[in-house]
Design an enzyme around this catalytic site. Structure first.
Site, PDB file in Angstrom:
ATOM      1  N   ASN A 120     -32.655  18.033  48.466  1.00 29.50           N
ATOM      2  CA  ASN A 120     -31.252  18.450  48.599  1.00 29.50           C
ATOM      3  C   ASN A 120     -30.982  19.499  47.523  1.00 29.50           C
ATOM      4  OD1 ASN A 120     -28.487  18.715  48.685  1.00 29.50           O
ATOM      5  ND2 ASN A 120     -28.041  16.643  47.948  1.00 29.50           N
ATOM      6  N   TRP A 121     -30.819  20.729  47.978  1.00 28.14           N
ATOM      7  CA  TRP A 121     -30.642  21.833  47.014  1.00 28.14           C
ATOM      8  C   TRP A 121     -29.212  21.943  46.482  1.00 28.14           C
ATOM      9  CZ3 TRP A 121     -33.678  26.491  49.615  1.00 28.14           C
ATOM     10  CH2 TRP A 121     -35.050  26.189  49.564  1.00 28.14           C
ATOM     11  N   HIS A 174     -22.724  12.284  50.984  1.00 30.41           N
ATOM     12  CA  HIS A 174     -23.339  12.352  49.652  1.00 30.41           C
ATOM     13  C   HIS A 174     -22.274  12.002  48.603  1.00 30.41           C
ATOM     14  CE1 HIS A 174     -25.163  13.920  46.007  1.00 30.41           C
ATOM     15  NE2 HIS A 174     -26.319  13.834  46.644  1.00 30.41           N
ATOM     16  N   GLU A 198     -21.476  13.298  45.927  1.00 29.89           N
ATOM     17  CA  GLU A 198     -20.700  14.450  45.432  1.00 29.89           C
ATOM     18  C   GLU A 198     -19.587  14.815  46.407  1.00 29.89           C
ATOM     19  OE1 GLU A 198     -24.125  16.894  44.666  1.00 29.89           O
ATOM     20  OE2 GLU A 198     -24.668  15.528  43.046  1.00 29.89           O
ATOM     21  N   GLU A 247     -28.522   6.172  46.800  1.00 34.52           N
ATOM     22  CA  GLU A 247     -28.503   6.996  45.594  1.00 34.52           C
ATOM     23  C   GLU A 247     -27.479   6.418  44.615  1.00 34.52           C
ATOM     24  OE1 GLU A 247     -29.929  11.249  46.387  1.00 34.52           O
ATOM     25  OE2 GLU A 247     -27.905  11.193  47.139  1.00 34.52           O
ATOM     26  N   GLY A 293     -33.017  15.886  44.191  1.00 32.63           N
ATOM     27  CA  GLY A 293     -32.083  16.965  43.873  1.00 32.63           C
ATOM     28  C   GLY A 293     -32.753  18.001  42.989  1.00 32.63           C
ATOM     29  N   GLY A 294     -32.506  17.909  41.687  1.00 30.82           N
ATOM     30  CA  GLY A 294     -32.980  18.903  40.723  1.00 30.82           C
ATOM     31  C   GLY A 294     -34.452  19.288  40.865  1.00 30.82           C
TER      32      GLY A 294
HETATM   33  P1  13P Z   1     -31.188  14.487  41.269  1.00 30.02           P
HETATM   34  O1  13P Z   1     -32.594  14.312  41.823  1.00 30.02           O
HETATM   35  O2  13P Z   1     -30.950  15.806  40.636  1.00 30.02           O
HETATM   36  O3  13P Z   1     -30.815  13.311  40.412  1.00 30.02           O
HETATM   37  O4  13P Z   1     -30.193  14.445  42.541  1.00 30.02           O
HETATM   38  C1  13P Z   1     -30.300  13.421  43.457  1.00 30.02           C
HETATM   39  C2  13P Z   1     -29.435  13.726  44.627  1.00 30.02           C
HETATM   40  O5  13P Z   1     -28.218  13.736  44.520  1.00 30.02           O
HETATM   41  C3  13P Z   1     -30.090  14.059  45.894  1.00 30.02           C
HETATM   42  O6  13P Z   1     -29.191  14.056  46.954  1.00 30.02           O
END
Ligand code: 13P
Length: 251
Positions: A9-10, A95, A97, A167, A234-235
């Site tokens: 997930n970018w 998600h 966020e 997550e 993510g990162g």
């Molecule tokens: P990180 O891997 O940066 O913790 O992010 C996880 C994420 O939110 C993937 O959807």
């Protein structure tokens, strides 16, 4: 046997040209036919470019969100048919966020899930507890609310096209990964919940991913857990080398 899934997930990163550069490099670094399924979730504006470069490969494409109407006067929104035509077969829904910054309720998550299924996209419904809930010991109640709200009116045949990503909010972007045994216990609970609402066969089939500070260093231990079917990264999915290292570690 559920096939392992490595998804990137970018979030709000990479322009179309940066997307193209990433994909060219990434494809050089991973096996042509990896044993896991790889899915990339770029921003909407990069979907078309990504779709063009991924079409001849085994790497799948998805979007980070979708609107619940097919079309209409919804300025700024994107419909499932638009994602589909760019080559997307998957979509993230709910998600944390989006839930936190854009006030997405379980009702909205449910409407998006239904729209995705009708639009022939496989939705990945994202659920997870906050640090406050984790400390208060109310993780299961939070997940239960997100699952029952998000999967409302979803029948067993529709469940077959759905994936779940667990997550924990406190593990996202913090470098604090859930311990593999802790993630396993929670994901086992999610699978049991699915078995209770649907049936054992559905629960056995539904892919459940873990997400939150995944790196190549913790990939193997997380994937060794019996109920963890994949990782939502993510990162570490932003750099072709670190994302390829996760794919290779999952082999
Ligand atoms: P990180 O891997 O940066 O913790 O992010 C996880 C994420 O939110 C993937 O959807």
């Amino acid at each position: 046997m559920r096939r392992k899934i490595i998804a990137g997930n970018w979030k709000m990163h990479k322009t179309p040209s940066e997307t193209e550069r990433f994909i060219r490099k990434f494809l050089d670094l991973v096996p042509k036919e990896p044993s896991c399924k790889v899915i990339i979730f770029p921003p909407f504006t990069s979907l078309e470019r990504a779709g063009r470069f991924l079409a001849p490969t085994t790497v799948e494409l998805g979007a980070q969100d979708v609107h619940f109407h097919d079309n209409g006067a919804f300025t700024g929104e994107i419909a499932s048919s638009m994602i589909k035509e760019c080559g997307g077969n998957y979509v993230l829904v709910g998600h944390s966020e989006r839930r936190t910054h854009f006030q997405e309720s379980d009702t909205i998550v449910n409407r998006k899930l239904v729209a995705a299924i009708h639009g022939n996209l496989a939705p990945i419904i994202c659920i997870g507890e906050t640090i406050t809930e984790y400390r208060a010991g109310t993780t299961k109640q939070r997940l239960e609310a997100q699952l029952s709200g998000g999967l409302s009116k979803i029948d067993p045949s529709q469940l077959a096209s759905i994936l779940i990503a667990y997550e924990p909010v406190w593990a996202i972007g913090t470098g604090e990964t859930a311990a593999p045994a802790t993630a396993q216990r929670t994901i086992e609970y999610i699978r049991q919940w699915i078995a209770g609402k649907y049936n054992a066969a559905s629960a056995d089939m539904v892919p459940i991913l873990y997400g939150g500070s995944v790196t190549a260093a913790n990939t193997r231990d997380l994937l060794a857990q019996p109920d963890i079917d994949g990782l939502l990264v993510g990162g570490a999915s932003l750099d072709p080398h670190s994302f390829a290292a996760i794919v290779i570690a999952s082999e």
